[in-house]
Scaffold this active site. Structure first.
Site, PDB file in Angstrom:
ATOM      1  N   GLY A  42      -0.615   4.396   5.739  1.00 16.75           N
ATOM      2  CA  GLY A  42      -2.104   4.356   6.251  1.00 16.75           C
ATOM      3  C   GLY A  42      -2.702   5.742   6.377  1.00 16.75           C
ATOM      4  N   ASN A  43      -4.033   5.560   6.908  1.00 18.56           N
ATOM      5  CA  ASN A  43      -4.577   6.898   7.554  1.00 18.56           C
ATOM      6  C   ASN A  43      -4.970   7.871   6.040  1.00 18.56           C
ATOM      7  OD1 ASN A  43      -4.655   9.856   9.189  1.00 18.56           O
ATOM      8  ND2 ASN A  43      -6.155   8.368   9.246  1.00 18.56           N
ATOM      9  N   GLY A  55      -4.537  13.271  -0.697  1.00 18.81           N
ATOM     10  CA  GLY A  55      -2.951  13.257  -1.070  1.00 18.81           C
ATOM     11  C   GLY A  55      -2.652  11.922  -1.459  1.00 18.81           C
ATOM     12  N   HIS A  56      -2.750  10.994  -0.658  1.00 18.32           N
ATOM     13  CA  HIS A  56      -2.248   9.246  -1.166  1.00 18.32           C
ATOM     14  C   HIS A  56      -3.124   9.046  -2.023  1.00 18.32           C
ATOM     15  CE1 HIS A  56      -1.681   9.585   3.466  1.00 18.32           C
ATOM     16  NE2 HIS A  56      -0.522   9.215   3.097  1.00 18.32           N
ATOM     17  N   GLN A  61      11.112   4.889  11.512  1.00 21.49           N
ATOM     18  CA  GLN A  61      11.292   6.235  11.074  1.00 21.49           C
ATOM     19  C   GLN A  61      10.713   7.187  12.316  1.00 21.49           C
ATOM     20  OE1 GLN A  61       8.673   5.412   7.739  1.00 21.49           O
ATOM     21  NE2 GLN A  61       8.072   7.404   7.819  1.00 21.49           N
ATOM     22  N   ASP A  99       6.970  15.580   0.761  1.00 16.09           N
ATOM     23  CA  ASP A  99       8.002  15.063   1.447  1.00 16.09           C
ATOM     24  C   ASP A  99       9.468  15.286   0.567  1.00 16.09           C
ATOM     25  OD1 ASP A  99       6.951  14.286   3.829  1.00 16.09           O
ATOM     26  OD2 ASP A  99       5.634  12.905   2.380  1.00 16.09           O
ATOM     27  N   GLN A 137      12.756  13.395   1.486  1.00 18.42           N
ATOM     28  CA  GLN A 137      12.482  11.920   1.359  1.00 18.42           C
ATOM     29  C   GLN A 137      12.494  11.463  -0.079  1.00 18.42           C
ATOM     30  OE1 GLN A 137       9.362   9.598   3.767  1.00 18.42           O
ATOM     31  NE2 GLN A 137       8.186   9.673   1.484  1.00 18.42           N
ATOM     32  N   SER A 142      -1.932  16.415   4.782  1.00 23.42           N
ATOM     33  CA  SER A 142      -1.043  15.522   5.548  1.00 23.42           C
ATOM     34  C   SER A 142      -1.766  14.737   6.811  1.00 23.42           C
ATOM     35  CB  SER A 142       0.097  16.440   6.255  1.00 23.42           C
ATOM     36  OG  SER A 142       0.759  15.733   7.524  1.00 23.42           O
ATOM     37  N   SER A 143      -1.410  13.534   7.056  1.00 26.01           N
ATOM     38  CA  SER A 143      -2.315  12.954   8.121  1.00 26.01           C
ATOM     39  C   SER A 143      -2.143  13.864   9.383  1.00 26.01           C
ATOM     40  CB  SER A 143      -1.698  11.663   8.450  1.00 26.01           C
ATOM     41  OG  SER A 143      -1.861  10.891   7.219  1.00 26.01           O
TER      42      SER A 143
HETATM   43  O1  PAF Z   1       5.908   8.867   3.226  1.00 26.77           O
HETATM   44  C1  PAF Z   1       5.558   7.778   3.781  1.00 26.77           C
HETATM   45  O2  PAF Z   1       4.418   7.961   4.155  1.00 26.77           O
HETATM   46  C2  PAF Z   1       6.421   7.166   4.373  1.00 26.77           C
HETATM   47  O3  PAF Z   1       7.711   7.911   4.982  1.00 26.77           O
HETATM   48  C3  PAF Z   1       6.907   5.859   3.607  1.00 26.77           C
HETATM   49  C4  PAF Z   1       7.598   6.359   2.478  1.00 26.77           C
HETATM   50  C5  PAF Z   1       5.549   5.181   3.298  1.00 26.77           C
HETATM   51  C6  PAF Z   1       7.803   5.095   4.269  1.00 26.77           C
HETATM   52  O4  PAF Z   1       7.304   4.500   5.506  1.00 26.77           O
END
Ligand code: PAF
Length: 280
Positions: A31-32, A36-37, A61, A152, A155, A187-188
């Site tokens: 969220g937020n 980028g999202h 996390q 990321d 990730q 980035s948030s």
């Molecule tokens: O990258 C993120 O925003 C988080 O790590 C994810 C992949 C949504 C997992 O909570």
């Protein structure tokens, strides 16, 4: 746009789409939402029939002492943004929907090859939290594809590996990092920066660019380049976690030209990460 909080409703909707032969593309988020999202969401639109965005601030996390409680939760604004992006479904579960056993974290997923290095070394347990929640989201949403940002990078590799190792029939789509005009990766956590920290923040990207350029122009002493990066960031006021050059495929020792320069460093309470591919 359908908004769903309850797992049974999610399953029903997914079943309806699957029965109709629609492919599903998932964009998992905390969220937020920022540009980028939204770029990930836009990319998702081009990869399948139905776009599902999940919004879940995943407690597992966040490492003890991190910003789980303070992490910006802006659901109303997020939903408004998503209305403009032809999203089919927004899944906003509560903690008990994802972690149904309130007395223990329950089943965990870890990716040992990647979860103890770089960000995983300084944030122990972080990547197990990520792998666990992403696995649960994959099982709930059953997407055909899922989109993750290259910002990321560790990730992204970790998720590719868990999809491979756990035989998820899901294609992982990597989306390039979205940056401000001065190079700062969106980035948030950028909102934690005060004015002078914000001015210093693009040094992170500039340092990565400079290391990449020096590698491309033939410098081969990676240790010296990493030390140079650390020093440049410290001079700009960063507390440096790491500046490293690693193999792009698995973050091991660089073996050929296909490598990635990665860094994590903090300015005030904002921990920033960024990376740049070199060859490949
Ligand atoms: O990258 C993120 O925003 C988080 O790590 C994810 C992949 C949504 C997992 O909570």
């Amino acid at each position: 746009m359908i908004e769903i909080r309850v797992t049974a409703d999610l399953r029903r909707q997914i079943r309806t789409w699957k029965t109709a032969g629609d492919s599903i593309v998932l964009v998992p988020t905390l969220g937020n939402l920022h540009a980028g999202h939204l770029a990930l969401v836009q990319a998702a639109r081009t990869h399948g029939h139905r776009v599902v965005v999940s919004i879940f601030v995943n407690p597992t996390q966040f490492v003890a002492g991190e910003d789980y409680e303070q992490y910006p939760r802006t659901l109303e604004a997020d939903l408004e943004h998503l209305e403009h992006y032809a999203v089919d479904l927004v899944y906003c579960p509560g903690v008990s929907d994802i972690y149904p056993d309130p007395t223990s974290p329950g089943t965990e997923v870890s990716v040992p090859a990647l979860d103890g290095i770089f960000c995983g070394a300084s944030r122990p347990g972080h990547f197990t939290g990520v792998a666990t929640v992403v696995t649960r989201l994959f099982n709930l949403v059953q997407p055909d594809k899922a989109v993750f940002g290259e910002k990321d990078y560790q990730q992204l590799l970790l998720i590719r590996k868990l999809v491979h190792d756990l035989h998820f029939p899901i294609e992982i789509i990597a989306h390039p990092t979205v940056r401000e005009a001065d190079g700062l990766a969106l980035s948030s956590r950028n909102q934690y920066l005060d004015e002078s920290q914000r001015q210093a923040a693009p040094t992170l990207y500039q340092t990565l660019c400079s290391i990449r350029d020096r590698i491309l122009s033939g410098e081969g002493d990676y240790g010296a380049l990493e030390r140079y990066g650390r020093q440049r960031l410290e001079e700009a006021g960063f507390r440096v976690d790491y500046v490293s050059i690693a193999a792009a495929g698995d973050l091991g020792e660089p073996r050929d030209d296909d490598c990635v320069v990665l860094a994590a460093a903090s300015l005030g309470r904002a921990r920033l990460i960024d990376n740049l591919r070199v060859g490949g």
